[in-house]
Design a protein around this motif. Structure first.
Motif, short mmCIF file in Angstrom:
data_model
loop_
_atom_site.label_atom_id
_atom_site.label_comp_id
_atom_site.label_asym_id
_atom_site.label_seq_id
_atom_site.Cartn_x
_atom_site.Cartn_y
_atom_site.Cartn_z
N GLN A 229 0.83 -1.20 0.00
CA GLN A 229 0.00 0.00 0.00
C GLN A 229 0.87 1.26 0.00
OE1 GLN A 229 -3.45 0.14 -0.30
NE2 GLN A 229 -2.93 2.30 -0.66
N GLU A 230 1.99 1.21 0.72
CA GLU A 230 2.90 2.35 0.71
C GLU A 230 3.43 2.59 -0.71
OE1 GLU A 230 6.01 1.69 3.53
OE2 GLU A 230 4.64 1.46 5.23
N LEU A 231 3.76 1.51 -1.40
CA LEU A 231 4.23 1.65 -2.79
C LEU A 231 3.13 2.16 -3.69
CD1 LEU A 231 6.21 -1.71 -3.04
CD2 LEU A 231 7.20 0.56 -2.89
N LEU A 232 1.91 1.67 -3.48
CA LEU A 232 0.77 2.08 -4.30
C LEU A 232 0.44 3.56 -4.09
CD1 LEU A 232 -1.34 1.06 -6.32
CD2 LEU A 232 -2.81 0.48 -4.38
N ASP A 233 0.62 4.03 -2.86
CA ASP A 233 0.37 5.45 -2.58
C ASP A 233 1.35 6.35 -3.33
OD1 ASP A 233 -1.68 4.75 -0.89
OD2 ASP A 233 -0.46 4.85 0.94
N LYS A 234 2.56 5.83 -3.58
CA LYS A 234 3.57 6.61 -4.28
C LYS A 234 3.44 6.50 -5.80
CE LYS A 234 6.88 5.95 -0.51
NZ LYS A 234 8.14 5.30 -0.07
N GLN A 235 2.84 5.41 -6.26
CA GLN A 235 2.69 5.21 -7.70
C GLN A 235 1.34 4.56 -7.98
OE1 GLN A 235 6.03 3.39 -9.57
NE2 GLN A 235 4.95 3.01 -11.49
N SER A 236 0.40 5.37 -8.39
CA SER A 236 -0.98 4.92 -8.56
C SER A 236 -1.15 3.91 -9.68
CB SER A 236 -1.89 6.12 -8.81
OG SER A 236 -1.45 6.83 -9.97
N ASP A 305 6.44 -8.48 -20.76
CA ASP A 305 6.84 -7.69 -19.59
C ASP A 305 5.67 -7.26 -18.72
OD1 ASP A 305 9.50 -7.84 -20.25
OD2 ASP A 305 9.48 -5.99 -21.44
N GLU A 306 4.44 -7.48 -19.17
CA GLU A 306 3.28 -7.00 -18.41
C GLU A 306 2.83 -8.03 -17.38
OE1 GLU A 306 0.34 -5.80 -21.28
OE2 GLU A 306 1.25 -3.83 -21.45
N PHE A 307 3.79 -8.54 -16.63
CA PHE A 307 3.49 -9.50 -15.58
C PHE A 307 2.82 -8.77 -14.43
CE2 PHE A 307 4.46 -12.73 -12.35
CZ PHE A 307 4.31 -13.91 -13.10
N PRO A 308 1.78 -9.38 -13.82
CA PRO A 308 1.06 -8.66 -12.74
C PRO A 308 1.98 -8.24 -11.61
CG PRO A 308 0.45 -11.00 -12.84
CD PRO A 308 1.21 -10.70 -14.08
N GLU A 309 1.84 -6.99 -11.21
CA GLU A 309 2.74 -6.43 -10.19
C GLU A 309 2.63 -7.17 -8.86
OE1 GLU A 309 1.26 -3.01 -12.83
OE2 GLU A 309 0.40 -4.74 -11.81
N THR A 310 1.45 -7.67 -8.55
CA THR A 310 1.24 -8.33 -7.28
C THR A 310 1.98 -9.66 -7.18
OG1 THR A 310 -0.79 -9.27 -8.21
CG2 THR A 310 -1.00 -7.28 -6.85
N LEU A 311 2.50 -10.16 -8.32
CA LEU A 311 3.19 -11.45 -8.33
C LEU A 311 4.61 -11.34 -8.85
CD1 LEU A 311 0.02 -13.21 -9.45
CD2 LEU A 311 1.49 -14.34 -7.80
N LEU A 312 5.10 -10.11 -8.98
CA LEU A 312 6.45 -9.94 -9.53
C LEU A 312 7.52 -10.62 -8.68
CD1 LEU A 312 6.71 -6.29 -10.91
CD2 LEU A 312 7.18 -8.41 -12.12
N PRO A 478 -7.92 -7.68 -1.17
CA PRO A 478 -8.67 -6.41 -1.28
C PRO A 478 -8.49 -5.75 -2.65
CG PRO A 478 -7.46 -6.52 0.80
CD PRO A 478 -6.96 -7.64 -0.04
N TYR A 479 -7.28 -5.82 -3.19
CA TYR A 479 -7.02 -5.21 -4.50
C TYR A 479 -7.69 -6.03 -5.61
CZ TYR A 479 -3.41 -3.09 -1.60
OH TYR A 479 -2.74 -2.45 -0.61
N TYR A 480 -7.61 -7.35 -5.51
CA TYR A 480 -8.23 -8.20 -6.52
C TYR A 480 -9.75 -8.00 -6.54
CZ TYR A 480 -3.79 -10.77 -6.82
OH TYR A 480 -2.47 -11.12 -7.02
N ALA A 481 -10.36 -7.91 -5.36
CA ALA A 481 -11.81 -7.74 -5.28
C ALA A 481 -12.27 -6.46 -5.96
CB ALA A 481 -12.26 -7.75 -3.81
N GLU A 482 -11.51 -5.40 -5.74
CA GLU A 482 -11.87 -4.11 -6.35
C GLU A 482 -11.72 -4.16 -7.86
OE1 GLU A 482 -13.39 -0.34 -6.30
OE2 GLU A 482 -13.17 -1.73 -4.61
N ILE A 483 -10.66 -4.78 -8.33
CA ILE A 483 -10.44 -4.87 -9.78
C ILE A 483 -11.50 -5.75 -10.43
CG2 ILE A 483 -8.85 -5.72 -11.55
CD1 ILE A 483 -6.54 -4.99 -9.67
N LEU A 484 -11.75 -6.93 -9.83
CA LEU A 484 -12.68 -7.90 -10.43
C LEU A 484 -14.11 -7.36 -10.43
CD1 LEU A 484 -11.20 -11.14 -8.85
CD2 LEU A 484 -11.24 -10.56 -11.28
N LYS A 485 -14.43 -6.50 -9.50
CA LYS A 485 -15.76 -5.91 -9.45
C LYS A 485 -16.06 -5.15 -10.74
CE LYS A 485 -16.36 -2.43 -6.70
NZ LYS A 485 -16.46 -1.64 -5.44
N ASN A 486 -15.00 -4.64 -11.37
CA ASN A 486 -15.17 -3.87 -12.60
C ASN A 486 -14.93 -4.70 -13.87
OD1 ASN A 486 -15.63 -1.42 -11.16
ND2 ASN A 486 -13.43 -1.21 -10.83
#
Length: 501
Positions: A229-236, A305-312, A478-486
């Protein structure tokens, strides 16, 4: 080795290992790419440090074999030769300085300063008496004055350091330290001291890692969530690739195709979970889309190169799993074809099956680069082993016609369109899907047909995949749920548009 739990738990759990040698593990590599960072960000260095801490903490949790090892350069490499030359030059120069008249202690002082820092790093915060003793015995200002007057007693200091090493080292280093005590050459002794201190430093780091693991396992989800979350706050934009990955998974399940994993029949394995969309008129559940996305990671193009950031942090580890899956597909295909020709009697012998496995694994190591040549070798060796096995058991040997057919079918496994290979590949993927949906215990009780000969190897892969994905799901749900909702409604809407056209 003294206990250190009370020390490390007071600090950031990743900081205990950030200054050590680079770890050598199945999940880490220099090729592993970090999070996409804006090179012009003023917080770049701080962000990289946070990613490093997160990566180390994550590695400790998911890799039970994680430890720090000495970094050894290839002896024939340019860097290796350069480092060896510089290393030898230092010790040669130290020897020249000590033998000169009067002795020059410049290099010796630098070495003693480094040794002092290592010794202090091996102490615990409550060891104040020993810390003060080292500070006094290795007072660099005082030693410098002694050196200027030619009164620096290098042998005495070396013996003092050896005594400290005996006190502080792990039992596994006792013998090595004792061997140093018999050395009389001051330069060789200092070289030995310096080398063993490096090993002791790694011992302390690895002991710290062992002590940290239970703490990190208990708090890893909250810790990784907070750091991310700290990283996400710095880079949306940190979740852009993750969104694309999940969008593709949702599209796969709402638009099934013959080549899609989502379209494979799960009922044949008893893996028909609720809410896994059977047709495009139903919306797949977010959990099933996520699981499908996880399976897609085992088919990932290494050049993408577009590997999901959450699994890098697990990219290299997942690539290794993909390689293992491919190897198991070839191995199971070979065994299935071989059993169809030789019968169950021969394959009821665990010794024969194990021998055939070892031979096939060894011969297929270069399958990716030389599939045809590899399978020629496999077919020849496997057919010979079957012939010999039938002979040893007093069974009827294969006819020349059946032998030729066996060899031909084994060699056909080299082709990507080979039906046996494709069926095995689909069943392995479906087994991994069931591991995610139904859990490991139930999946192992209802093992898929045709894969029983590789049950042990596949079960190990399944556990590793399940544990890794389960941990990832806990951290990033929490991030997956928000993304999948859309993305799920969007994928459904796109499919509806295509059908209407």
């Amino acid at each position: 080795m003294p206990k250190i739990e009370e020390t490390v738990l007071q600090n950031d759990p990743s900081e205990a290992v950030t200054g050590a040698h680079k770890p050598k593990t199945p999940g880490q590599s220099q090729e592993n790419k970090s999070f996409c960072l804006d090179d012009h960000s003023p917080d770049l260095i701080e962000t990289v440090n946070e990613v490093s801490k997160l990566s180390i903490a994550h590695e400790i949790v998911v890799n039970q074999d994680f430890c720090m090892e000495e970094s050894v350069l290839p002896p024939n490499s340019l860097e290796g030769r350069f480092m060896e030359t510089m290393y030898n030059a230092f010790w040669d120069h130290l020897k020249e300085q000590l033998l000169s008249t009067p002795p020059d202690f410049t290099c010796a002082l630098e070495l003693l300063k480094e040794v002092k820092e290592i010794l202090l790093s091996l102490l615990l915060p409550h060891q104040n008496r020993l810390r003060n003793e080292i500070e006094e015995a290795l007072d660099m200002d005082l030693l410098k004055q002694e050196a200027e007057h030619g009164a620096l007693d290098v042998p005495h200091l070396s013996n003092y350091i050896l005594n400290l090493m005996t006190l502080l080292c792990a039992p596994v280093r006792d013998e090595t330290v004792q061997k140093l005590e018999s050395m009389t050459d001051p330069v060789q002794l200092l070289k030995g001291i310096f080398n063993v201190l490096g090993l002791m430093k790694m011992d302390m780091v690895n002991y710290t890692i062992q002590s940290l693991r239970p703490y990190l396992q208990e708090h890893s989800v909250q810790y990784e969530q907070a750091k991310f979350q700290e990283l996400l706050d710095k880079q949306s934009s940190l979740l852009d690739c993750t969104t694309k990955w999940l969008t593709k998974a949702a599209t796969d399940l709402t638009t099934p195709s013959p080549s899609s994993l989502g379209s494979l029949s799960s009922s044949s394995l008893g893996c028909s979970p609720p809410n896994w969309a059977a047709n495009s008129s139903e919306l797949p559940s977010p959990t099933m889309v996520l699981y499908h996305g996880y399976l897609n990671l085992l088919l990932w193009d290494p050049d993408d190169d577009e590997f999901p950031e959450t699994l890098l942090m697990d990219r290299i580890r997942l690539q290794e799993m993909e390689s293992q899956l491919h190897q198991l597909t070839i191995l199971a295909s070979v065994l299935l074809v071989a059993r169809s020709f030789s019968g169950n009697v021969l394959f009821s012998s665990p010794e024969f099956v194990d021998k055939l496995k070892c031979i096939t694994k060894a011969l297929t190591e270069e399958f990716n680069s030389r599939p045809q040549e590899t399978m020629v070798s496999v077919s020849e060796q496997v057919s010979w082993e079957i012939h010999q096995g039938l002979k040893d058991m007093g069974l009827t040997a294969l006819s020349s016609e059946n032998t030729a057919s066996l060899i031909g079918q084994l060699q056909n496994i080299a082709k990507k369109e080979n039906c046996v290979r494709n069926i095995i590949d689909q069943r392995i993927h479906l087994f991994l899907k069931c591991c995610l949906v139904r859990g490991m215990q139930e999946s192992l009780r209802d093992f898929p047909g045709g894969l029983s000969l590789i049950k042990g190897e596949l079960a190990e892969l399944g556990w590793n995949f399940f544990n890794l994905m389960h941990h990832n799901q806990q951290v990033f749900s929490p991030y997956y749920a928000e993304i999948l909702k859309n993305v799920i409604p969007q994928a459904q809407a796109q499919e509806t548009e295509v059908e209407s056209v």
